[in-house]
Scaffold this motif. Structure first.
Motif, PDB file in Angstrom:
ATOM      1  N   VAL A  12       0.848  -1.186   0.000  1.00 17.95           N
ATOM      2  CA  VAL A  12       0.000   0.000   0.000  1.00 17.95           C
ATOM      3  C   VAL A  12       0.884   1.237   0.000  1.00 17.95           C
ATOM      4  O   VAL A  12       1.968   1.241   0.583  1.00 17.95           O
ATOM      5  N   ARG A  13       0.423   2.284  -0.694  1.00 14.73           N
ATOM      6  CA  ARG A  13       1.138   3.555  -0.681  1.00 14.73           C
ATOM      7  C   ARG A  13       0.681   4.364   0.527  1.00 14.73           C
ATOM      8  O   ARG A  13      -0.510   4.485   0.776  1.00 14.73           O
ATOM      9  N   CYS A  14       1.634   4.930   1.259  1.00 16.40           N
ATOM     10  CA  CYS A  14       1.324   5.712   2.466  1.00 16.40           C
ATOM     11  C   CYS A  14       1.908   7.104   2.325  1.00 16.40           C
ATOM     12  O   CYS A  14       2.947   7.301   1.687  1.00 16.40           O
ATOM     13  N   VAL A  15       1.243   8.066   2.922  1.00 12.73           N
ATOM     14  CA  VAL A  15       1.738   9.437   2.973  1.00 12.73           C
ATOM     15  C   VAL A  15       1.682   9.900   4.415  1.00 12.73           C
ATOM     16  O   VAL A  15       0.636   9.856   5.055  1.00 12.73           O
ATOM     17  N   GLU A  16       2.828  10.312   4.964  1.00  7.66           N
ATOM     18  CA  GLU A  16       2.903  10.823   6.327  1.00  7.66           C
ATOM     19  C   GLU A  16       3.779  12.066   6.332  1.00  7.66           C
ATOM     20  O   GLU A  16       4.635  12.247   5.455  1.00  7.66           O
ATOM     21  N   LYS A  17       3.598  12.899   7.358  1.00  8.63           N
ATOM     22  CA  LYS A  17       4.459  14.070   7.478  1.00  8.63           C
ATOM     23  C   LYS A  17       5.883  13.620   7.786  1.00  8.63           C
ATOM     24  O   LYS A  17       6.097  12.605   8.446  1.00  8.63           O
ATOM     25  N   MET A  18       6.846  14.360   7.282  1.00  8.57           N
ATOM     26  CA  MET A  18       8.240  14.056   7.557  1.00  8.57           C
ATOM     27  C   MET A  18       8.562  14.500   8.974  1.00  8.57           C
ATOM     28  O   MET A  18       8.298  15.639   9.368  1.00  8.57           O
ATOM     29  N   SER A  19       9.126  13.592   9.772  1.00  8.80           N
ATOM     30  CA  SER A  19       9.345  13.889  11.189  1.00  8.80           C
ATOM     31  C   SER A  19      10.458  13.009  11.744  1.00  8.80           C
ATOM     32  O   SER A  19      10.488  11.797  11.490  1.00  8.80           O
ATOM     33  N   LYS A  20      11.372  13.635  12.516  1.00 10.96           N
ATOM     34  CA  LYS A  20      12.411  12.860  13.199  1.00 10.96           C
ATOM     35  C   LYS A  20      11.803  11.900  14.203  1.00 10.96           C
ATOM     36  O   LYS A  20      12.253  10.775  14.363  1.00 10.96           O
ATOM     37  N   SER A  21      10.750  12.367  14.912  1.00  9.00           N
ATOM     38  CA  SER A  21      10.211  11.594  16.036  1.00  9.00           C
ATOM     39  C   SER A  21       9.613  10.269  15.590  1.00  9.00           C
ATOM     40  O   SER A  21       9.554   9.324  16.369  1.00  9.00           O
ATOM     41  N   ILE A  22       9.156  10.167  14.313  1.00  2.00           N
ATOM     42  CA  ILE A  22       8.596   8.906  13.839  1.00  2.00           C
ATOM     43  C   ILE A  22       9.532   8.225  12.835  1.00  2.00           C
ATOM     44  O   ILE A  22       9.149   7.241  12.200  1.00  2.00           O
ATOM     45  N   GLY A  23      10.771   8.746  12.735  1.00  5.31           N
ATOM     46  CA  GLY A  23      11.762   8.110  11.885  1.00  5.31           C
ATOM     47  C   GLY A  23      11.435   8.165  10.407  1.00  5.31           C
ATOM     48  O   GLY A  23      11.860   7.300   9.635  1.00  5.31           O
ATOM     49  N   ASN A  24      10.706   9.184  10.015  1.00  8.14           N
ATOM     50  CA  ASN A  24      10.221   9.291   8.638  1.00  8.14           C
ATOM     51  C   ASN A  24      10.863  10.514   8.003  1.00  8.14           C
ATOM     52  O   ASN A  24      10.356  11.615   8.126  1.00  8.14           O
ATOM     53  N   GLN A  25      12.017  10.322   7.337  1.00  7.28           N
ATOM     54  CA  GLN A  25      12.708  11.505   6.855  1.00  7.28           C
ATOM     55  C   GLN A  25      13.653  11.200   5.702  1.00  7.28           C
ATOM     56  O   GLN A  25      14.156  10.088   5.551  1.00  7.28           O
ATOM     57  N   VAL A  26      13.838  12.219   4.863  1.00 13.07           N
ATOM     58  CA  VAL A  26      14.913  12.261   3.881  1.00 13.07           C
ATOM     59  C   VAL A  26      15.837  13.361   4.369  1.00 13.07           C
ATOM     60  O   VAL A  26      15.440  14.524   4.464  1.00 13.07           O
ATOM     61  N   THR A  27      17.063  13.016   4.729  1.00 10.54           N
ATOM     62  CA  THR A  27      17.931  13.964   5.427  1.00 10.54           C
ATOM     63  C   THR A  27      18.477  15.032   4.495  1.00 10.54           C
ATOM     64  O   THR A  27      18.625  14.824   3.279  1.00 10.54           O
ATOM     65  N   ALA A  28      18.805  16.175   5.104  1.00  8.17           N
ATOM     66  CA  ALA A  28      19.324  17.306   4.338  1.00  8.17           C
ATOM     67  C   ALA A  28      20.673  16.980   3.715  1.00  8.17           C
ATOM     68  O   ALA A  28      20.953  17.366   2.569  1.00  8.17           O
ATOM     69  N   ASP A  29      21.539  16.257   4.440  1.00  7.59           N
ATOM     70  CA  ASP A  29      22.860  15.974   3.882  1.00  7.59           C
ATOM     71  C   ASP A  29      22.767  14.997   2.711  1.00  7.59           C
ATOM     72  O   ASP A  29      23.538  15.097   1.748  1.00  7.59           O
ATOM     73  N   PHE A  30      21.794  14.058   2.758  1.00 11.02           N
ATOM     74  CA  PHE A  30      21.599  13.161   1.615  1.00 11.02           C
ATOM     75  C   PHE A  30      21.241  13.967   0.366  1.00 11.02           C
ATOM     76  O   PHE A  30      21.788  13.745  -0.716  1.00 11.02           O
ATOM     77  N   VAL A  31      20.333  14.916   0.513  1.00 16.22           N
ATOM     78  CA  VAL A  31      19.904  15.720  -0.631  1.00 16.22           C
ATOM     79  C   VAL A  31      21.053  16.594  -1.131  1.00 16.22           C
ATOM     80  O   VAL A  31      21.297  16.691  -2.343  1.00 16.22           O
ATOM     81  N   CYS A  32      21.771  17.235  -0.189  1.00 11.84           N
ATOM     82  CA  CYS A  32      22.868  18.133  -0.580  1.00 11.84           C
ATOM     83  C   CYS A  32      23.997  17.368  -1.273  1.00 11.84           C
ATOM     84  O   CYS A  32      24.572  17.837  -2.255  1.00 11.84           O
ATOM     85  N   GLU A  33      24.319  16.184  -0.765  1.00 13.36           N
ATOM     86  CA  GLU A  33      25.420  15.408  -1.337  1.00 13.36           C
ATOM     87  C   GLU A  33      25.034  14.755  -2.660  1.00 13.36           C
ATOM     88  O   GLU A  33      25.883  14.510  -3.512  1.00 13.36           O
TER      89      GLU A  33
END
Length: 650
Positions: free
Chosen positions: A621-642
């Protein structure tokens, strides 16, 4: 002259080059110069509890664009950054990884600061602050002492919100839909002695001054108005007694608040919240005591959101005691019920089942009387035939001398009569409750109080601040670490010199963030919380940016704090953030396998079928959730920058 061309934009080399040039030139340093307009741009500072993600990039890029624009316009720009560094994430990580919260926090700070610099955000790092440093929390403690001197900080016994997983008390604002906003564990009620700030003393100011915040989102102001929850009504007392042959009144009284005093003649029973202190008093030593206490514990296991829901099953138990309605002199039974909350009014209600739907459902279930006291125009209500409560307007009936009056007129007439006879008084009530700031955790500012058997509660003298966090503590789940440090707990009384013990609770981290915007103006001042001339120049904040989820937490606390400081003569303004922007959320789409529970950014396509990368199931199933450190749901800034470059990420 030949021009060198390339088909590839080498963002790593180009971005690193210019970021180095900016750093060497100290380009983003605040340079306040006479004759130039000041502009204080402030982003809500982050918890250093992990890595920055795309949600942060969204927020801080907005600030970077505005701050750079203002600099190019020639303004004096203050654009600082720091760290909301105390709190549960660091302590929980310390317990899990057997490391000290300070070490874990500073590793996170170093990572996040590197990410900010990699993104090229125009922060003035000369103004950097961290709330976990003694030179900061010394002044958090100093503010506590000032509030204590003004009677705005007090310790009292109360039922509080308890998170069993975090093993600490939560403020009302930190409970979301009955769950801990940090870990999503169901919150229960627990009776404890706790420290509170008296936010209720400023309820009306907090409400009134929303009108001057013309550049705030209407949604945020509406959320605060609803949270403060002003209501006008009548408060009065009812004598309590027991009916054994005949009713015998005693010294005990129940105080109630109602917005519908026009229905007072229709009261057929009283209800106490399970947390109400009179519940134990009325049943102590009686044959009903054990059953009532068992019912109370059953109610406290429920979340308040469940108990307050309109469709909750109404349940209760009779206490064996009666209350005397001062208007009818009738004795009505006193019940305890799950649908009444201590958080509203006095925690006791006059139940009018004919004109309140919750009371109606309860009365029907327990076969309690229903008495009509308001008849709609042209209709005669019969209590025995009613299928729901009548909550509209009409004419008073069964209401003594007020019969025949329109109920809205009767509201005023009955209130005036009760005041003339000394029965009750008109009052304004608020949903807002005092701010419970005690936390049974280590990583926070220690509360500067000692307890002496001779002198009682004694504030720590200002000259002895800061009260520093000890290092000889044990980190265990469910145990207050400060209580394990004998060197911290055992002390001497500042007044009599005798043996004393320190308060082992620390302050809610929202205390730290209630004044950080003032510290940014003069972060290196060591003789005061802030330099008053610098604050007078830079404050209030010209543009504040942060998440709407802080509408009924940080934004109320910071407004309250500022109003207290204004009344103490420490600042000249009543509102810290005249202009607010809520930046919204970055959502993340991912795939969840219903067969094995695996979450992934992508799933393998097998023809037209998506299959789990882990178990190869097609139950995706496709899921959509807010990006949040507290729920471990994130694409990090350094990944995007690098991977793509800072400009692409921005």
């Amino acid at each position: 002259m030949a021009t060198e061309r390339t088909d590839r934009y080498d963002f790593r080399r180009i971005e690193a080059k210019w970021q180095q040039r900016w750093a060497q030139a100290d380009l983003f340093r605040t340079r306040a110069e006479p004759g130039r307009r000041k502009f204080y741009y402030l982003d809500m500072f982050p918890y250093p509890s992990g890595k920055l993600h795309m949600g942060h990039i969204r927020n801080y890029t907005i600030g970077d664009v505005v701050a750079r624009y203002r600099v190019m316009r020639g303004d004096n720009v203050l654009h600082p950054m720091g760290w909301d560094a105390f709190g549960l994430p660091a302590e929980n990580a310390a317990i899990k990884n057997q490391t000290h919260p300070r070490d874990w926090t500073w590793r996170c700070i170093a990572d996040m600061k590197q990410q900010f610099q990699q993104m090229g955000i125009a922060f003035d790092w000369h103004h950097e602050i961290s709330t976990c440093e003694p030179d900061y929390y010394k002044w958090t403690q100093w503010f506590f002492l000032k509030f204590f001197e003004q009677g705005l900080a007090e310790k009292k016994r109360s039922f509080v919100n308890w998170c069993p997983k975090c093993a600490t008390v939560l403020a009302n604002e930190q409970v979301k839909q009955g769950l801990c906003e940090r870990c999503d564990t169901a919150v229960t009620k627990k009776e404890m002695e706790q420290w509170f700030f008296k936010t209720t003393a400023y309820a009306q100011q907090l409400l009134d001054d929303l009108d001057i915040l013309e550049q705030w989102p209407e949604r945020v102001k509406a959320m605060q108005r609803n949270w403060i929850g002003r209501s006008e009504g009548v408060q009065f007392k009812l004598q309590v007694g027991r009916q054994e042959g005949k009713l015998e009144a005693c010294a005990t009284e129940i105080e109630v608040f109602t917005t519908r005093i026009d229905t007072v003649y229709g009261v057929t029973y009283m209800v106490l919240a399970p947390e109400h202190p009179l519940v134990a008093e009325l049943t102590k030593g009686t044959e009903r005591e054990a059953a009532v206490q068992a019912f109370v514990q059953e109610c406290l296991a429920q979340s308040e959101i469940d108990r307050a829901a309109a469709d909750v099953e109404k349940k209760g138990i009779f206490t064996g005691a009666y209350a005397i309605n001062p208007m009818t002199h009738e004795a009505v039974p006193i019940w305890v019920a799950n649908y009444v909350l201590m958080e509203y009014g006095t925690g006791a209600i006059m139940a009018v089942p004919a004109h309140d739907q919750r009371d109606f459902e309860f009365a029907k279930r327990y076969n309690l009387p229903i008495r009509v006291v308001i008849q709609p125009e042209g209709v005669t209500l019969n209590a025995e035939e009613m299928t729901e409560a009548y909550v509209g307007d009409g004419v008073q009936v069964n209401s003594g001398q007020f019969n025949g009056l329109p109920n809205r007129v009767a509201m005023t007439a009955i209130a005036e009569f009760m005041e003339q006879e000394g029965i009750g008084r008109r009052v304004v009530n608020y949903r807002l409750r005092d701010w419970c700031l005690s936390r049974q955790r280590y990583w926070g500012a220690p509360i500067p109080i000692v307890y002496c058997d001779r002198c009682g509660i004694v504030p720590v003298p200002e000259k002895d601040l800061p009260v520093r966090l000890p290092t000889d503590v044990e980190f265990k789940v469910g145990v207050n670490p400060l209580a394990t440090s004998e060197t911290f707990v055992n002390t001497t009384c500042p007044q009599c010199g005798g043996t004393a013990r320190r308060e082992t609770d620390t302050m809610d981290t929202f205390v730290d963030s209630s004044w950080y915007f003032l510290r940014f103006a003069s972060p290196h001042t060591d003789t005061a919380a802030f330099d008053r001339e610098e604050v007078a120049f830079w404050l209030p904040v010209d543009q504040y940016v942060g998440g709407v989820e802080h509408a009924t937490m940080h934004l109320i606390y910071a407004r309250f704090f500022t109003k207290v400081l204004h009344d103490l003569g420490l600042v000249s303004f009543r509102e810290p953030f005249p202009r607010l922007f809520t930046q919204g959320m970055v959502n993340m789409m991912f795939f969840r396998c219903q067969a094995c529970g695996h979450d992934a950014m992508e799933a393998r396509e097998d023809g037209e079928v998506l299959r789990c990368l882990k178990c190869h199931s097609d139950q995706i199933v496709r899921c959509v959730e807010k990006m949040s450190k507290s729920i471990g749901n994130q694409v990090t800034a350094d990944f995007v920058c690098e991977t793509y470059g800072a400009d692409t990420g921005r």
